[in-house]
Design a protein around this motif. Structure first.
Motif, PDB file in Angstrom:
ATOM      1  N   ASP A   1       0.904  -1.307   0.074  1.00  0.00           N
ATOM      2  CA  ASP A   1      -0.154   0.258   0.325  1.00  0.00           C
ATOM      3  C   ASP A   1       0.812   1.496   0.149  1.00  0.00           C
ATOM      4  O   ASP A   1       0.484   2.463   0.374  1.00  0.00           O
ATOM      5  CB  ASP A   1      -0.499   0.243   1.086  1.00  0.00           C
ATOM      6  N   GLY A   2       1.804   0.930  -0.880  1.00  0.00           N
ATOM      7  CA  GLY A   2       2.902   2.032  -0.691  1.00  0.00           C
ATOM      8  C   GLY A   2       3.681   2.984   0.497  1.00  0.00           C
ATOM      9  O   GLY A   2       4.068   4.047   0.332  1.00  0.00           O
ATOM     10  N   ALA A   3       3.678   1.526   1.246  1.00  0.00           N
ATOM     11  CA  ALA A   3       4.610   1.852   2.866  1.00  0.00           C
ATOM     12  C   ALA A   3       5.928   2.343   3.154  1.00  0.00           C
ATOM     13  O   ALA A   3       6.615   1.490   1.854  1.00  0.00           O
ATOM     14  CB  ALA A   3       3.896   0.961   4.410  1.00  0.00           C
ATOM     15  N   ASP A   4       6.553   3.281   2.956  1.00  0.00           N
ATOM     16  CA  ASP A   4       7.477   3.463   3.332  1.00  0.00           C
ATOM     17  C   ASP A   4       8.726   2.284   3.843  1.00  0.00           C
ATOM     18  O   ASP A   4       8.103   1.796   5.136  1.00  0.00           O
ATOM     19  CB  ASP A   4       8.376   4.619   3.930  1.00  0.00           C
ATOM     20  N   ILE A   5       9.785   1.745   3.149  1.00  0.00           N
ATOM     21  CA  ILE A   5      11.059   1.134   3.731  1.00  0.00           C
ATOM     22  C   ILE A   5      11.853   1.606   3.826  1.00  0.00           C
ATOM     23  O   ILE A   5      12.997   0.532   3.899  1.00  0.00           O
ATOM     24  CB  ILE A   5      10.617  -0.817   2.921  1.00  0.00           C
ATOM     25  N   SER A   6      12.068   2.504   3.073  1.00  0.00           N
ATOM     26  CA  SER A   6      13.615   3.151   3.605  1.00  0.00           C
ATOM     27  C   SER A   6      14.415   3.523   4.854  1.00  0.00           C
ATOM     28  O   SER A   6      15.112   3.351   4.459  1.00  0.00           O
ATOM     29  CB  SER A   6      13.798   4.591   2.580  1.00  0.00           C
ATOM     30  N   HIS A   7      13.459   2.930   5.997  1.00  0.00           N
ATOM     31  CA  HIS A   7      13.892   4.038   7.064  1.00  0.00           C
ATOM     32  C   HIS A   7      15.123   2.497   7.321  1.00  0.00           C
ATOM     33  O   HIS A   7      15.627   2.098   8.603  1.00  0.00           O
ATOM     34  CB  HIS A   7      13.214   4.103   7.962  1.00  0.00           C
ATOM     35  N   PHE A   8      14.308   0.736   7.090  1.00  0.00           N
ATOM     36  CA  PHE A   8      14.930  -0.019   7.386  1.00  0.00           C
ATOM     37  C   PHE A   8      16.059  -0.828   6.309  1.00  0.00           C
ATOM     38  O   PHE A   8      16.927  -2.392   6.274  1.00  0.00           O
ATOM     39  CB  PHE A   8      14.444  -1.229   8.190  1.00  0.00           C
ATOM     40  N   ILE A   9      15.426  -0.403   4.898  1.00  0.00           N
ATOM     41  CA  ILE A   9      16.061  -0.987   3.799  1.00  0.00           C
ATOM     42  C   ILE A   9      16.916   0.159   2.813  1.00  0.00           C
ATOM     43  O   ILE A   9      17.310   1.176   2.593  1.00  0.00           O
ATOM     44  CB  ILE A   9      14.975  -1.710   2.711  1.00  0.00           C
ATOM     45  N   LYS A  10      18.713  -0.190   3.075  1.00  0.00           N
ATOM     46  CA  LYS A  10      19.412   0.404   2.929  1.00  0.00           C
ATOM     47  C   LYS A  10      19.576   0.775   1.498  1.00  0.00           C
ATOM     48  O   LYS A  10      19.758   1.676   0.500  1.00  0.00           O
ATOM     49  CB  LYS A  10      20.963   0.072   3.348  1.00  0.00           C
ATOM     50  N   LYS A  11      19.576  -0.612   0.075  1.00  0.00           N
ATOM     51  CA  LYS A  11      19.625  -0.796  -0.733  1.00  0.00           C
ATOM     52  C   LYS A  11      19.227  -1.894  -1.668  1.00  0.00           C
ATOM     53  O   LYS A  11      18.596  -2.381  -0.861  1.00  0.00           O
ATOM     54  CB  LYS A  11      21.232  -0.627  -1.458  1.00  0.00           C
ATOM     55  N   VAL A  12      19.036  -1.760  -2.529  1.00  0.00           N
ATOM     56  CA  VAL A  12      18.544  -3.199  -3.173  1.00  0.00           C
ATOM     57  C   VAL A  12      19.488  -3.397  -4.429  1.00  0.00           C
ATOM     58  O   VAL A  12      19.754  -2.345  -5.358  1.00  0.00           O
ATOM     59  CB  VAL A  12      16.641  -2.607  -3.867  1.00  0.00           C
ATOM     60  N   GLN A  13      19.257  -4.128  -5.271  1.00  0.00           N
ATOM     61  CA  GLN A  13      20.545  -4.593  -6.072  1.00  0.00           C
ATOM     62  C   GLN A  13      19.756  -6.038  -6.857  1.00  0.00           C
ATOM     63  O   GLN A  13      18.500  -6.369  -6.534  1.00  0.00           O
ATOM     64  CB  GLN A  13      21.217  -5.147  -5.816  1.00  0.00           C
ATOM     65  N   PHE A  14      19.471  -5.295  -8.251  1.00  0.00           N
ATOM     66  CA  PHE A  14      18.799  -5.843  -9.346  1.00  0.00           C
ATOM     67  C   PHE A  14      19.566  -6.780  -9.914  1.00  0.00           C
ATOM     68  O   PHE A  14      20.415  -6.149 -10.621  1.00  0.00           O
ATOM     69  CB  PHE A  14      17.959  -5.482  -9.917  1.00  0.00           C
ATOM     70  N   LYS A  15      20.454  -8.164 -10.420  1.00  0.00           N
ATOM     71  CA  LYS A  15      21.288  -8.957 -11.377  1.00  0.00           C
ATOM     72  C   LYS A  15      20.004  -9.327 -12.270  1.00  0.00           C
ATOM     73  O   LYS A  15      19.111 -10.058 -12.639  1.00  0.00           O
ATOM     74  CB  LYS A  15      21.485  -9.891 -10.457  1.00  0.00           C
ATOM     75  N   LEU A  16      20.209  -8.743 -13.627  1.00  0.00           N
ATOM     76  CA  LEU A  16      19.521  -8.988 -14.514  1.00  0.00           C
ATOM     77  C   LEU A  16      20.139  -9.935 -15.975  1.00  0.00           C
ATOM     78  O   LEU A  16      20.726 -10.333 -14.950  1.00  0.00           O
ATOM     79  CB  LEU A  16      19.970  -7.053 -15.346  1.00  0.00           C
ATOM     80  N   HIS A  17      19.122  -9.997 -16.514  1.00  0.00           N
ATOM     81  CA  HIS A  17      20.377 -10.698 -17.856  1.00  0.00           C
ATOM     82  C   HIS A  17      21.247 -10.182 -17.981  1.00  0.00           C
ATOM     83  O   HIS A  17      21.767  -9.515 -18.323  1.00  0.00           O
ATOM     84  CB  HIS A  17      19.157 -11.181 -19.089  1.00  0.00           C
TER      85      HIS A  17
END
Length: 226
Positions: free
Chosen positions: A53-69
């Protein structure tokens, strides 16, 4: 007042945070192709990690990495701040590895999840699928999940309980939330597709076996005649 520790754990406490990960893909209109789009690219898509529902998650998640093809330039894409998403174009479906790092106060190791990029609609009769492709409808493929912090550090406990909403882990994974019912329906659709594929493979195997048995019987009959 004693300082909050980044290493001392809050014993006997578990806190979970729900999140959603997945993708949305839209077929490219051949009459309105974006500039510099490779000629074989048929879709625009975005893969993302976000709060329910659009909740903020940046206060506990520092970064996200996506490994593409590996065929993509710089296949490792890292988002240091929200929105945690990557947008691209392409023509093929493949598995994306998503790695989530938490804020340093957590003392937690990064966690990974896996998402198969879905570009085409697969569920429905031929007429429905043809209409969906003709209308270039977006294809959504999202999953609901939960990040569980067992005995979090005091600092992480403070972050989780002072920002957003802290909840105890649910007995049944997948408490109601945005995308939950849709995800359940999608999983059922995938299972139904898998069952249908298995059934078709069994039918083909039976046909092949019957054909071979018939050929063996004919050869046996020919030998007996001699």
């Amino acid at each position: 007042m004693p300082s909050i520790s980044n290493t001392k754990r809050v014993k006997g406490v578990s806190i979970f945070r729900p999140f959603v990960y997945g993708s949305i893909a839209t077929p490219v209109n051949p009459d309105k192709k974006p500039p510099n789009l490779p000629p074989d690219h048929t879709h625009q898509w975005t893969v993302s990690v976000k709060g329910v529902d659009g909740a903020d998650i940046s206060h506990f998640i520092k970064k996200v990495q996506f490994k593409l093809h590996d065929t993509y330039a710089n296949p490792l894409r890292t988002c240091e701040s929200p929105p945690f998403e990557v947008s691209e174009t392409g023509w093929g479906e493949f598995e994306i590895v998503i790695k989530i790092w938490f804020v340093p106060e957590s003392g937690e190791k990064p966690q990974s999840c896996f998402h198969f990029l879905k570009l085409h609609p697969y569920i429905g009769d031929k007429a429905e699928l043809d209409l969906a492709r003709q209308q270039r409808r977006p294809v959504l493929s999202y999953m609901y999940d939960e990040l569980v912090f067992n005995e979090p550090t005091e600092a992480m406990y403070d972050i989780l309980t002072s920002k957003g909403s802290a909840k105890l882990p649910s007995r049944a994974r997948g408490a109601r939330g945005e995308f939950t019912e849709e995800s359940e329906a999608m999983e059922l659709d995938r299972l139904n597709v898998g069952i249908q594929i298995v059934k078709e493979n069994i039918d083909k195997a039976k046909e092949t076996l019957l054909a071979k048995e018939k050929a063996v019987a004919e050869l046996k009959a020919e030998r007996e005649k001699k």
